[in-house]
Write a protein that holds these residues in place. Sequence first.
Motif, PDB file in Angstrom:
ATOM      1  N   MET A  34       0.893  -1.261  -0.048  1.00 47.49           N
ATOM      2  CA  MET A  34      -0.027   0.126  -0.104  1.00 47.49           C
ATOM      3  C   MET A  34       0.926   1.365  -0.168  1.00 47.49           C
ATOM      4  SD  MET A  34      -2.979  -1.364   2.661  1.00 47.49           S
ATOM      5  CE  MET A  34      -3.812   0.200   2.756  1.00 47.49           C
ATOM      6  N   TRP A  35       2.239   1.184   0.859  1.00 45.35           N
ATOM      7  CA  TRP A  35       2.917   2.437   0.839  1.00 45.35           C
ATOM      8  C   TRP A  35       3.571   2.338  -0.419  1.00 45.35           C
ATOM      9  CZ3 TRP A  35       7.997   2.390  -0.556  1.00 45.35           C
ATOM     10  CH2 TRP A  35       8.705   3.544  -0.371  1.00 45.35           C
ATOM     11  N   ALA A  36       3.922   1.337  -1.192  1.00 40.09           N
ATOM     12  CA  ALA A  36       4.541   1.610  -2.560  1.00 40.09           C
ATOM     13  C   ALA A  36       3.660   2.074  -3.484  1.00 40.09           C
ATOM     14  CB  ALA A  36       5.068   0.225  -2.927  1.00 40.09           C
ATOM     15  N   ASP A  37       2.278   1.779  -3.467  1.00 45.66           N
ATOM     16  CA  ASP A  37       1.259   2.482  -4.482  1.00 45.66           C
ATOM     17  C   ASP A  37       1.382   3.932  -4.058  1.00 45.66           C
ATOM     18  OD1 ASP A  37      -0.893   2.018  -6.398  1.00 45.66           O
ATOM     19  OD2 ASP A  37      -2.148   2.900  -4.860  1.00 45.66           O
ATOM     20  N   TRP A  38       1.018   4.327  -2.789  1.00 42.72           N
ATOM     21  CA  TRP A  38       1.220   5.755  -2.529  1.00 42.72           C
ATOM     22  C   TRP A  38       2.450   6.393  -2.752  1.00 42.72           C
ATOM     23  CZ3 TRP A  38       4.464   8.293   0.747  1.00 42.72           C
ATOM     24  CH2 TRP A  38       4.384   9.527   0.803  1.00 42.72           C
ATOM     25  N   TYR A  39       3.569   6.067  -2.758  1.00 39.50           N
ATOM     26  CA  TYR A  39       4.957   6.523  -2.865  1.00 39.50           C
ATOM     27  C   TYR A  39       5.047   6.908  -4.335  1.00 39.50           C
ATOM     28  CZ  TYR A  39       9.727   7.579  -2.812  1.00 39.50           C
ATOM     29  OH  TYR A  39      11.043   8.120  -3.038  1.00 39.50           O
ATOM     30  N   ASP A  40       4.921   5.780  -5.221  1.00 42.01           N
ATOM     31  CA  ASP A  40       5.078   6.032  -6.636  1.00 42.01           C
ATOM     32  C   ASP A  40       3.920   7.151  -7.096  1.00 42.01           C
ATOM     33  OD1 ASP A  40       7.115   4.312  -7.376  1.00 42.01           O
ATOM     34  OD2 ASP A  40       5.957   2.866  -8.207  1.00 42.01           O
ATOM     35  N   ALA A  41       2.827   7.089  -6.582  1.00 43.42           N
ATOM     36  CA  ALA A  41       2.178   8.217  -7.094  1.00 43.42           C
ATOM     37  C   ALA A  41       2.475   9.447  -6.600  1.00 43.42           C
ATOM     38  CB  ALA A  41       0.456   7.780  -6.804  1.00 43.42           C
ATOM     39  N   TYR A  42       2.821   9.769  -5.371  1.00 41.37           N
ATOM     40  CA  TYR A  42       3.049  10.864  -4.830  1.00 41.37           C
ATOM     41  C   TYR A  42       4.171  11.317  -5.248  1.00 41.37           C
ATOM     42  CZ  TYR A  42       4.556  13.897  -1.015  1.00 41.37           C
ATOM     43  OH  TYR A  42       4.638  15.397  -0.482  1.00 41.37           O
ATOM     44  N   SER A  43       5.329  10.687  -5.463  1.00 48.07           N
ATOM     45  CA  SER A  43       6.498  10.953  -5.957  1.00 48.07           C
ATOM     46  C   SER A  43       6.709  11.365  -7.388  1.00 48.07           C
ATOM     47  CB  SER A  43       7.616   9.996  -5.549  1.00 48.07           C
ATOM     48  OG  SER A  43       7.793   8.967  -6.558  1.00 48.07           O
ATOM     49  N   VAL A  44       5.729  10.822  -8.196  1.00 46.78           N
ATOM     50  CA  VAL A  44       5.673  10.784  -9.615  1.00 46.78           C
ATOM     51  C   VAL A  44       6.813  10.425 -10.327  1.00 46.78           C
ATOM     52  CG1 VAL A  44       3.570  12.404  -9.855  1.00 46.78           C
ATOM     53  CG2 VAL A  44       5.769  13.259 -10.036  1.00 46.78           C
ATOM     54  N   ASP A  45       7.768   9.751  -9.699  1.00 49.60           N
ATOM     55  CA  ASP A  45       9.028   9.181 -10.082  1.00 49.60           C
ATOM     56  C   ASP A  45       8.725   7.737 -10.804  1.00 49.60           C
ATOM     57  OD1 ASP A  45      10.664  11.463  -9.892  1.00 49.60           O
ATOM     58  OD2 ASP A  45      11.423  10.810  -7.819  1.00 49.60           O
ATOM     59  N   TYR A  46       7.697   7.155 -10.091  1.00 48.55           N
ATOM     60  CA  TYR A  46       7.364   5.587 -10.380  1.00 48.55           C
ATOM     61  C   TYR A  46       8.573   4.772 -10.404  1.00 48.55           C
ATOM     62  CZ  TYR A  46       3.033   8.065 -11.079  1.00 48.55           C
ATOM     63  OH  TYR A  46       1.921   8.589 -11.325  1.00 48.55           O
ATOM     64  N   LEU A  47       9.491   4.861  -9.263  1.00 50.90           N
ATOM     65  CA  LEU A  47      10.584   4.059  -9.190  1.00 50.90           C
ATOM     66  C   LEU A  47      10.429   2.743  -8.954  1.00 50.90           C
ATOM     67  CD1 LEU A  47      12.966   6.400  -6.869  1.00 50.90           C
ATOM     68  CD2 LEU A  47      13.126   6.137  -9.582  1.00 50.90           C
ATOM     69  N   ILE A  48       9.528   2.541  -8.135  1.00 46.86           N
ATOM     70  CA  ILE A  48       9.113   1.084  -7.856  1.00 46.86           C
ATOM     71  C   ILE A  48       8.480   0.334  -8.993  1.00 46.86           C
ATOM     72  CG2 ILE A  48       7.902  -0.532  -6.234  1.00 46.86           C
ATOM     73  CD1 ILE A  48       8.203   1.966  -4.125  1.00 46.86           C
ATOM     74  N   VAL A  49       7.516   0.682  -9.448  1.00 46.46           N
ATOM     75  CA  VAL A  49       6.680   0.294 -10.533  1.00 46.46           C
ATOM     76  C   VAL A  49       7.705   0.189 -11.771  1.00 46.46           C
ATOM     77  CG1 VAL A  49       5.579   1.963 -11.646  1.00 46.46           C
ATOM     78  CG2 VAL A  49       4.497  -0.104 -11.584  1.00 46.46           C
ATOM     79  N   GLY A  50       8.701   0.990 -11.835  1.00 49.40           N
ATOM     80  CA  GLY A  50       9.651   0.925 -13.172  1.00 49.40           C
ATOM     81  C   GLY A  50      10.660   0.090 -12.948  1.00 49.40           C
ATOM     82  N   GLY A  51      10.740  -0.811 -11.787  1.00 46.57           N
ATOM     83  CA  GLY A  51      11.669  -1.718 -11.597  1.00 46.57           C
ATOM     84  C   GLY A  51      12.552  -1.725 -10.346  1.00 46.57           C
ATOM     85  N   ALA A  52      12.616  -0.584  -9.639  1.00 45.47           N
ATOM     86  CA  ALA A  52      13.478  -0.226  -8.641  1.00 45.47           C
ATOM     87  C   ALA A  52      12.810  -1.238  -7.297  1.00 45.47           C
ATOM     88  CB  ALA A  52      13.571   1.212  -7.974  1.00 45.47           C
ATOM     89  N   GLU A  53      13.815  -2.042  -6.579  1.00 46.40           N
ATOM     90  CA  GLU A  53      13.373  -2.550  -5.556  1.00 46.40           C
ATOM     91  C   GLU A  53      13.516  -1.925  -4.385  1.00 46.40           C
ATOM     92  OE1 GLU A  53      15.739  -6.441  -5.156  1.00 46.40           O
ATOM     93  OE2 GLU A  53      14.414  -7.275  -6.883  1.00 46.40           O
ATOM     94  N   ALA A  54      12.565  -1.734  -3.468  1.00 45.68           N
ATOM     95  CA  ALA A  54      12.813  -0.883  -2.251  1.00 45.68           C
ATOM     96  C   ALA A  54      12.605  -1.870  -1.049  1.00 45.68           C
ATOM     97  CB  ALA A  54      11.367   0.150  -2.195  1.00 45.68           C
ATOM     98  N   ILE A  55      13.775  -1.668  -0.222  1.00 43.29           N
ATOM     99  CA  ILE A  55      13.465  -2.280   1.027  1.00 43.29           C
ATOM    100  C   ILE A  55      13.334  -1.364   2.257  1.00 43.29           C
ATOM    101  CG2 ILE A  55      15.014  -3.747   2.970  1.00 43.29           C
ATOM    102  CD1 ILE A  55      16.610  -4.435   0.706  1.00 43.29           C
ATOM    103  N   VAL A  56      11.698  -1.440   2.423  1.00 38.14           N
ATOM    104  CA  VAL A  56      11.012  -0.535   3.425  1.00 38.14           C
ATOM    105  C   VAL A  56      11.244  -1.134   4.776  1.00 38.14           C
ATOM    106  CG1 VAL A  56       9.885   0.548   1.557  1.00 38.14           C
ATOM    107  CG2 VAL A  56       8.819  -1.257   2.772  1.00 38.14           C
ATOM    108  N   GLN A  57      11.059  -0.025   6.043  1.00 39.14           N
ATOM    109  CA  GLN A  57      10.850  -0.525   7.181  1.00 39.14           C
ATOM    110  C   GLN A  57       9.332  -0.514   7.429  1.00 39.14           C
ATOM    111  OE1 GLN A  57      13.380  -1.528   9.097  1.00 39.14           O
ATOM    112  NE2 GLN A  57      14.355  -1.891   7.096  1.00 39.14           N
ATOM    113  N   VAL A  58       8.920  -1.466   8.228  1.00 40.17           N
ATOM    114  CA  VAL A  58       7.480  -1.465   8.479  1.00 40.17           C
ATOM    115  C   VAL A  58       7.297  -1.717   9.691  1.00 40.17           C
ATOM    116  CG1 VAL A  58       4.927  -2.505   7.944  1.00 40.17           C
ATOM    117  CG2 VAL A  58       6.816  -2.310   6.255  1.00 40.17           C
ATOM    118  N   ILE A  59       6.538  -1.052  10.689  1.00 43.07           N
ATOM    119  CA  ILE A  59       6.207  -1.341  12.191  1.00 43.07           C
ATOM    120  C   ILE A  59       4.765  -1.084  12.374  1.00 43.07           C
ATOM    121  CG2 ILE A  59       6.721   0.959  12.653  1.00 43.07           C
ATOM    122  CD1 ILE A  59       8.023  -0.278  15.479  1.00 43.07           C
TER     123      ILE A  59
END
Length: 89
Positions: A34-59
């Motif tokens: 859910m965060w990745a969907d938000w992040y790609d849309a918010y940043s308009v860079d679309y890094l994750i959907v463009g193929g970047a792997e993101a190691i995120v922290q979730v708590i």
Amino acid sequence: MMLKKYRVWWPEQGQTQDDSRSFEAFDHEQAAAMWADWYDAYSVDYLIVGGAEAIVQVIRDDETAPRSVLVTGEPSRTYVGHLHATERT
């Protein structure tokens, strides 16, 4: 299973827990997606959907230490057809 509140951030992009976004999800993985969907849309860079792997922290709100979650995405095409107004009767 109940939804829980999770906070997600991406340290590799300079984010800290103070920069985290909150999501209600069933588990850490869903919150990260859910965060990745938000992040790609918010940043308009679309890094994750463009193929970047993101190691995120979730708590989760009731935890004391975050978990690392690998998030990936893939582009998909979605098309929808609707009858044109002149075709409706």
